[in-house]
Design a protein around this motif. Structure first.
Motif, PDB file in Angstrom:
ATOM      1  N   PHE A 109     -13.037 -45.780 -44.953  1.00 54.63           N
ATOM      2  CA  PHE A 109     -12.599 -47.126 -44.579  1.00 54.63           C
ATOM      3  C   PHE A 109     -11.102 -47.293 -44.760  1.00 54.63           C
ATOM      4  O   PHE A 109     -10.516 -46.808 -45.736  1.00 54.63           O
ATOM      5  CB  PHE A 109     -13.345 -48.151 -45.443  1.00 54.63           C
ATOM      6  CG  PHE A 109     -12.824 -49.557 -45.340  1.00 54.63           C
ATOM      7  CD1 PHE A 109     -13.105 -50.346 -44.230  1.00 54.63           C
ATOM      8  CD2 PHE A 109     -12.051 -50.099 -46.361  1.00 54.63           C
ATOM      9  CE1 PHE A 109     -12.623 -51.647 -44.148  1.00 54.63           C
ATOM     10  CE2 PHE A 109     -11.577 -51.402 -46.285  1.00 54.63           C
ATOM     11  CZ  PHE A 109     -11.862 -52.169 -45.168  1.00 54.63           C
ATOM     12  N   GLY A 110     -10.482 -47.978 -43.817  1.00 56.11           N
ATOM     13  CA  GLY A 110      -9.069 -48.316 -43.929  1.00 56.11           C
ATOM     14  C   GLY A 110      -8.755 -49.539 -43.095  1.00 56.11           C
ATOM     15  O   GLY A 110      -9.460 -49.848 -42.123  1.00 56.11           O
ATOM     16  N   VAL A 111      -7.700 -50.253 -43.467  1.00 59.09           N
ATOM     17  CA  VAL A 111      -7.306 -51.459 -42.737  1.00 59.09           C
ATOM     18  C   VAL A 111      -5.790 -51.553 -42.675  1.00 59.09           C
ATOM     19  O   VAL A 111      -5.101 -51.213 -43.636  1.00 59.09           O
ATOM     20  CB  VAL A 111      -7.911 -52.724 -43.391  1.00 59.09           C
ATOM     21  CG1 VAL A 111      -7.504 -52.830 -44.864  1.00 59.09           C
ATOM     22  CG2 VAL A 111      -7.501 -53.987 -42.637  1.00 59.09           C
ATOM     23  N   ARG A 112      -5.271 -51.996 -41.532  1.00 59.24           N
ATOM     24  CA  ARG A 112      -3.831 -52.194 -41.351  1.00 59.24           C
ATOM     25  C   ARG A 112      -3.556 -53.680 -41.180  1.00 59.24           C
ATOM     26  O   ARG A 112      -4.245 -54.363 -40.429  1.00 59.24           O
ATOM     27  CB  ARG A 112      -3.350 -51.420 -40.118  1.00 59.24           C
ATOM     28  CG  ARG A 112      -1.828 -51.295 -40.033  1.00 59.24           C
ATOM     29  CD  ARG A 112      -1.438 -50.471 -38.812  1.00 59.24           C
ATOM     30  NE  ARG A 112      -1.656 -51.212 -37.568  1.00 59.24           N
ATOM     31  CZ  ARG A 112      -1.756 -50.646 -36.362  1.00 59.24           C
ATOM     32  NH1 ARG A 112      -1.663 -49.332 -36.240  1.00 59.24           N
ATOM     33  NH2 ARG A 112      -1.949 -51.380 -35.289  1.00 59.24           N
ATOM     34  N   LEU A 113      -2.536 -54.171 -41.872  1.00 58.70           N
ATOM     35  CA  LEU A 113      -2.203 -55.599 -41.846  1.00 58.70           C
ATOM     36  C   LEU A 113      -1.226 -55.860 -40.706  1.00 58.70           C
ATOM     37  O   LEU A 113      -0.012 -55.875 -40.896  1.00 58.70           O
ATOM     38  CB  LEU A 113      -1.606 -56.038 -43.182  1.00 58.70           C
ATOM     39  CG  LEU A 113      -2.562 -56.153 -44.374  1.00 58.70           C
ATOM     40  CD1 LEU A 113      -3.102 -54.794 -44.812  1.00 58.70           C
ATOM     41  CD2 LEU A 113      -1.874 -56.836 -45.550  1.00 58.70           C
ATOM     42  N   ASP A 114      -1.763 -56.066 -39.512  1.00 53.06           N
ATOM     43  CA  ASP A 114      -0.914 -56.248 -38.339  1.00 53.06           C
ATOM     44  C   ASP A 114      -0.247 -57.613 -38.295  1.00 53.06           C
ATOM     45  O   ASP A 114       0.873 -57.755 -37.808  1.00 53.06           O
ATOM     46  CB  ASP A 114      -1.743 -56.052 -37.065  1.00 53.06           C
ATOM     47  CG  ASP A 114      -1.991 -54.589 -36.782  1.00 53.06           C
ATOM     48  OD1 ASP A 114      -2.110 -53.814 -37.745  1.00 53.06           O
ATOM     49  OD2 ASP A 114      -2.059 -54.201 -35.606  1.00 53.06           O
ATOM     50  N   GLN A 115      -0.937 -58.630 -38.791  1.00 47.09           N
ATOM     51  CA  GLN A 115      -0.397 -59.992 -38.832  1.00 47.09           C
ATOM     52  C   GLN A 115      -1.013 -60.653 -40.063  1.00 47.09           C
ATOM     53  O   GLN A 115      -2.110 -61.211 -39.991  1.00 47.09           O
ATOM     54  CB  GLN A 115      -0.772 -60.737 -37.540  1.00 47.09           C
ATOM     55  CG  GLN A 115      -0.143 -62.111 -37.399  1.00 47.09           C
ATOM     56  CD  GLN A 115      -0.363 -62.692 -36.011  1.00 47.09           C
ATOM     57  OE1 GLN A 115      -0.102 -62.040 -35.001  1.00 47.09           O
ATOM     58  NE2 GLN A 115      -0.842 -63.929 -35.940  1.00 47.09           N
ATOM     59  N   PRO A 116      -0.345 -60.601 -41.223  1.00 52.58           N
ATOM     60  CA  PRO A 116      -0.966 -60.999 -42.489  1.00 52.58           C
ATOM     61  C   PRO A 116      -1.450 -62.441 -42.552  1.00 52.58           C
ATOM     62  O   PRO A 116      -2.345 -62.755 -43.341  1.00 52.58           O
ATOM     63  CB  PRO A 116       0.149 -60.746 -43.514  1.00 52.58           C
ATOM     64  CG  PRO A 116       1.029 -59.734 -42.870  1.00 52.58           C
ATOM     65  CD  PRO A 116       1.003 -60.053 -41.411  1.00 52.58           C
TER      66      PRO A 116
END
Length: 241
Positions: A59-66
């Motif tokens: 699992f991973g997540v990217r904060l594109d627009q916090p």
């Protein structure tokens, strides 16, 4: 190994991992327990069903627009009692946020999950039932990536054009993913062991954080999938039934 990508976008999101009593906080990005719960809902599982085949996915997540923090407070009264009021509870949300989630595992299993997210058995929500997505989350299964880190370091930036204009000096995006052995990490209690109504149980999970340069991502306008006047996809994310 294949990678399933999800775009989590909505007016409000809330991803708590340690909320208790009257204060219901949110982390700055989706939790693994929240995503596993969303996938289990899409698959039509009950709270008593095993989660092992979902929690084993990388699992991973990217904060594109916090987004920004929004605080709401609520109170309630016991049914039939018009005088006795319960204590106020404070609920924290992320407003106007967008995240790119990546899950890595067996290709056939990920395709099954992707189909379920596109046509969920139960309604999907972004952390809380009051937070529905504003667009279909599933972006598809990618075969070209070795793991979630490569996917999150390569996929297009999802932020809206308005957010980009307001943040012209932004050069990097934060990524939070499952930590590997001997890697700097922080601990989060968001690895779900059971969602049973009798006893919900969670374990700690190592989380490794790093940043990716925006200039290294695919060149795609964050609003390209839904331009003004464009016909929306046949599947309405709000039309679960």
């Amino acid at each position: 190994m294949s990678v399933l990508l999800l775009e989590l976008s909505g007016p409000l999101q809330s991803w708590g991992d340690s909320s208790r009593y009257v204060r219901r906080g949110t982390r700055g990005e989706p939790t693994k327990s929240g995503i596993v719960g969303m996938l289990a809902s899409a698959l039509g599982r009950s709270r008593e069903d095993s989660l092992d085949d979902l929690t084993s996915l990388e699992f991973g997540v990217r904060l594109d627009q916090p987004g920004s923090i929004l605080v709401d407070f609520q109170t309630e009264r016991p049914r039939g009692d018009t005088k006795k009021a319960m204590p106020l509870s404070y609920r924290y949300y992320l407003s106007d946020a967008k995240f790119l989630v990546a899950l890595a595992g067996d290709a056939d299993w990920l395709k099954t999950i992707c189909d379920a997210v596109s046509h969920p058995v139960w309604p999907l929500f972004l952390g809380r039932r009051s937070c529905p997505p504003d667009r279909p989350p599933a972006l598809g299964v990618r075969e070209e990536y070795a793991d979630v880190r490569e996917a999150l370091s390569s996929e297009a930036w999802l932020a809206t054009e308005r957010y980009r204009r307001r943040n012209p000096r932004l050069r990097e995006l934060e990524v939070a993913c499952d930590a590997r052995e001997d890697e700097p990490a922080e601990s989060q209690d968001d690895h779900p062991l059971s969602f049973s109504g009798a006893c919900r149980r969670y374990a700690g999970r190592g989380v490794h954080r790093f940043r990716v340069g925006i200039e290294d991502l695919s060149d795609r306008d964050g609003d390209a999938r839904h331009q003004p006047g464009e016909k929306l996809p046949a599947h309405d994310p709000m039309g679960f039934f």
